[in-house]
Design an enzyme around this catalytic site. Structure first.
Site, PDB file in Angstrom:
ATOM      1  N   SER A 121       0.790  -1.225   0.000  1.00  0.00           N
ATOM      2  CA  SER A 121       0.000   0.000   0.000  1.00  0.00           C
ATOM      3  C   SER A 121       0.820   1.272   0.000  1.00  0.00           C
ATOM      4  CB  SER A 121      -0.945   0.009   1.203  1.00  0.00           C
ATOM      5  OG  SER A 121      -0.178  -0.017   2.385  1.00  0.00           O
ATOM      6  N   LYS A 134       0.558   4.775   6.649  1.00  0.00           N
ATOM      7  CA  LYS A 134      -0.050   5.499   5.540  1.00  0.00           C
ATOM      8  C   LYS A 134       0.449   6.932   5.572  1.00  0.00           C
ATOM      9  CE  LYS A 134      -2.925   2.117   4.493  1.00  0.00           C
ATOM     10  NZ  LYS A 134      -2.096   1.040   4.046  1.00  0.00           N
TER      11      LYS A 134
END
Lengths: 206, 196
Positions: A40, A85
Site C-alpha cells: 500500500s 499510511k
C-alpha cells in the site's frame, strides 16, 4: 567457594528488570525501529524488507503532524496491528473520498467475504467531499490501488497515531548488506530513484 | 594535654566527596526504577481521578463538581477486544481531542446493530469490526451518539474498582447504563479474520 546467594540473583534480576523497562520506555515513547510490509505504500516503501525509524516522542497521538507525513497508526479494524499510511487531510480540511475498487482489496489479502465491506463511516460517501472532523485525520496509502485507508475506515482519530516515519533502511531478502537510510516524508530532497528501481528486472531509467 | 584535647576534637567520618558520591549513586539508582514504575502505570494498573458527570450516578454522583471519585484503572489486557464484556466501564482517548480521555460504558460490540440516540444522524448503526459503541450513564453525556463507534486502539483502561470515597468502595456495577433503548439487534458479520 561461597555459593551465590539470593542477593546475587536478586540484584542481577533487578538490574535486568530496570534495563528492560528503560528500553521499553524508549521504544514506546521515543523512537522505534519497525519492519514494514505490503503493497500500500509503493513506491515510498518497498513491499518487503523496509525497516523504518518511527519518531514517537514528537508525534504520538497525532501531535505536530502535517499533510504529507508518513505515519504509523493502530489499525482501526484490527487489534494489535499497525498500518503505515500518509496523512492527506488534517482536522477541518476538505478531502475527496474516491471510490475504492473491490478487486484490489482482494489483492491486499482480505478474505473474500469481507471484500468491499466498509466500516460504515464512508458508506454512501464515496465520490463525495468530506470535511475532516476535529480530532481526526484523513490518511491515504501512496499506492491507491492496493491500500485500505480512510476511503474504507473514514476519518481516523488522531489518538490512534503511533509515530511518524523519519527514515527507512532497505535490507532486501537477498541482499548481503542493508542499503543506506533514506528520508521519508514531505520535506525530503528529490532522489534519483524512480518506480523502475523498485521493479525487479527492469533497469532503472534516468 | 593531647589526650584531653582529642576527646573534644570533632572528626569528620567521611569526606565531602564520599558523601556526594553516595548521594549521587542513591539518586541514580532511584531514577533507574522510574521506568519500571512507568511501565506498571501504563500497562498494569494505576489510580485515576474521574472528572465530569457523564457517568453519573455510577461515578461522580455528586453534582457539585467538588467530590471526584478515585478509581483503579486496570490497564492489563486493555487492548484485547474479546476480553471486554457488555456493561464494562472503560477509559478511552477522546476521539475529538487526542490529549484527553473519557470514561464511558460499553453498550455494543462489533457486528451489532445499535439504535442510536440524539444527536447521531442515522437511526441505526452497525458497529464496525473491533469497534465499541460506548455511552455514558448520564443523559447529557457526549459519547458514541456524538462521535460514533470507537476503535479498540483508543481504549486505555478498564474501571472496575472505586477506591475513594470509602463509602462506595468496591466494584463498579456492570448494570447501570441508561435504559436499554440502544439494544443490540443482531450480528451482521459472520466472522472476522484473525490477525496473521
Amino acid at each position: 567457594m561461597a555459593t551465590r546467594g539470593f542477593r546475587y540473583y536478586a540484584s542481577n534480576a533487578s538490574k535486568f528488570i530496570r534495563a528492560v523497562a528503560a528500553v521499553h520506555l524508549l521504544h514506546t515513547y521515543v523512537l522505534e525501529f519497525a519492519i514494514t510490509g505490503g503493497l500500500s505504500m509503493l513506491p515510498t516503501l518497498h513491499t518487503v524488507g523496509d525497516h523504518v525509524f518511527l519518531d514517537k516522542y514528537n508525534h504520538r497521538l497525532g501531535r505536530d503532524i502535517k499533510v504529507g507525513d508518513v505515519i504509523v497508526i493502530s489499525k482501526p479494524t484490527e487489534e494489535h496491528t499497525r498500518i503505515c499510511k500518509r496523512v492527506a487531510g488534517l482536522p477541518g480540511d476538505i478531502v475527496y473520498c474516491d471510490a475504492m475498487p473491490k478487486a484490489p482489496t482482494r489483492a491486499a489479502g482480505m478474505p473474500d467475504d469481507l471484500v468491499g465491506l466498509s466500516t460504515g463511516v464512508t458508506n454512501g460517501r464515496t465520490g463525495k467531499y468530506i470535511k475532516v472532523p476535529e480530532g481526526y485525520i484523513w490518511i491515504l496509502g501512496d499506492n491507491g490501488m492496493a491500500s485500505l485507508d480512510s476511503r474504507e475506515y473514514g476519518p481516523v482519530p488522531k489518538a490512534l497515531v503511533v509515530g511518524k516515519v523519519l527514515w527507512a533502511v532497505y535490507w532486501g531478502p537477498f541482499d548481503w548488506l542493508p542499503s543506506w537510510p533514506r528520508q521519508i516524508g514531505s520535506n525530503i530532497e528529490a532522489t534519483d530513484l524512480s518506480i523502475a528501481d523498485f521493479l525487479p528486472t527492469t533497469p532503472s531509467r534516468r | 594535654m593531647s589526650s584531653i584535647s582529642s576527646r573534644f576534637v570533632c572528626r569528620r567520618l567521611r569526606s565531602t566527596r564520599a558523601t556526594f558520591r553516595y548521594t549521587a549513586k542513591t539518586v541514580l539508582i532511584g531514577l533507574s526504577w522510574v521506568p519500571v514504575i512507568a511501565y506498571v502505570a501504563n500497562h498494569v494498573v494505576w489510580i485515576g481521578v474521574i472528572d465530569g458527570s457523564s457517568m453519573t450516578p455510577t461515578l461522580n454522583p455528586e453534582t457539585n463538581g467538588l467530590a471526584k471519585d478515585v478509581t483503579l484503572l486496570w490497564k492489563f489486557n486493555a487492548k484485547n477486544y474479546s476480553s471486554y464484556k457488555r456493561g464494562e466501564v472503560i477509559v478511552l482517548r477522546n476521539p475529538r481531542d487526542p490529549e484527553g480521555t473519557v470514561v464511558k460504558r460499553i453498550i455494543a460490540f462489533e457486528g451489532e446493530e445499535v439504535r442510536t440516540r440524539f444527536p447521531y444522524p442515522e437511526s441505526t448503526v452497525i458497529v464496525p469490526p473491533r469497534h465499541f459503541w460506548v455511552e455514558g450513564d448520564n443523559v447529557h453525556s457526549i459519547d458514541s451518539n456524538t462521535y460514533g463507534p470507537i476503535p479498540i486502539g483508543l481504549v486505555t483502561a478498564r474501571v472496575q474498582t472505586i477506591v475513594f470515597p470509602l463509602g462506595r468502595w468496591g466494584s463498579v456495577p456492570t448494570a447501570g447504563g441508561r435504559d436499554p433503548r440502544s439494544v443490540v439487534v443482531g450480528l451482521s458479520y459472520s466472522r472476522y479474520p484473525k490477525s496473521t
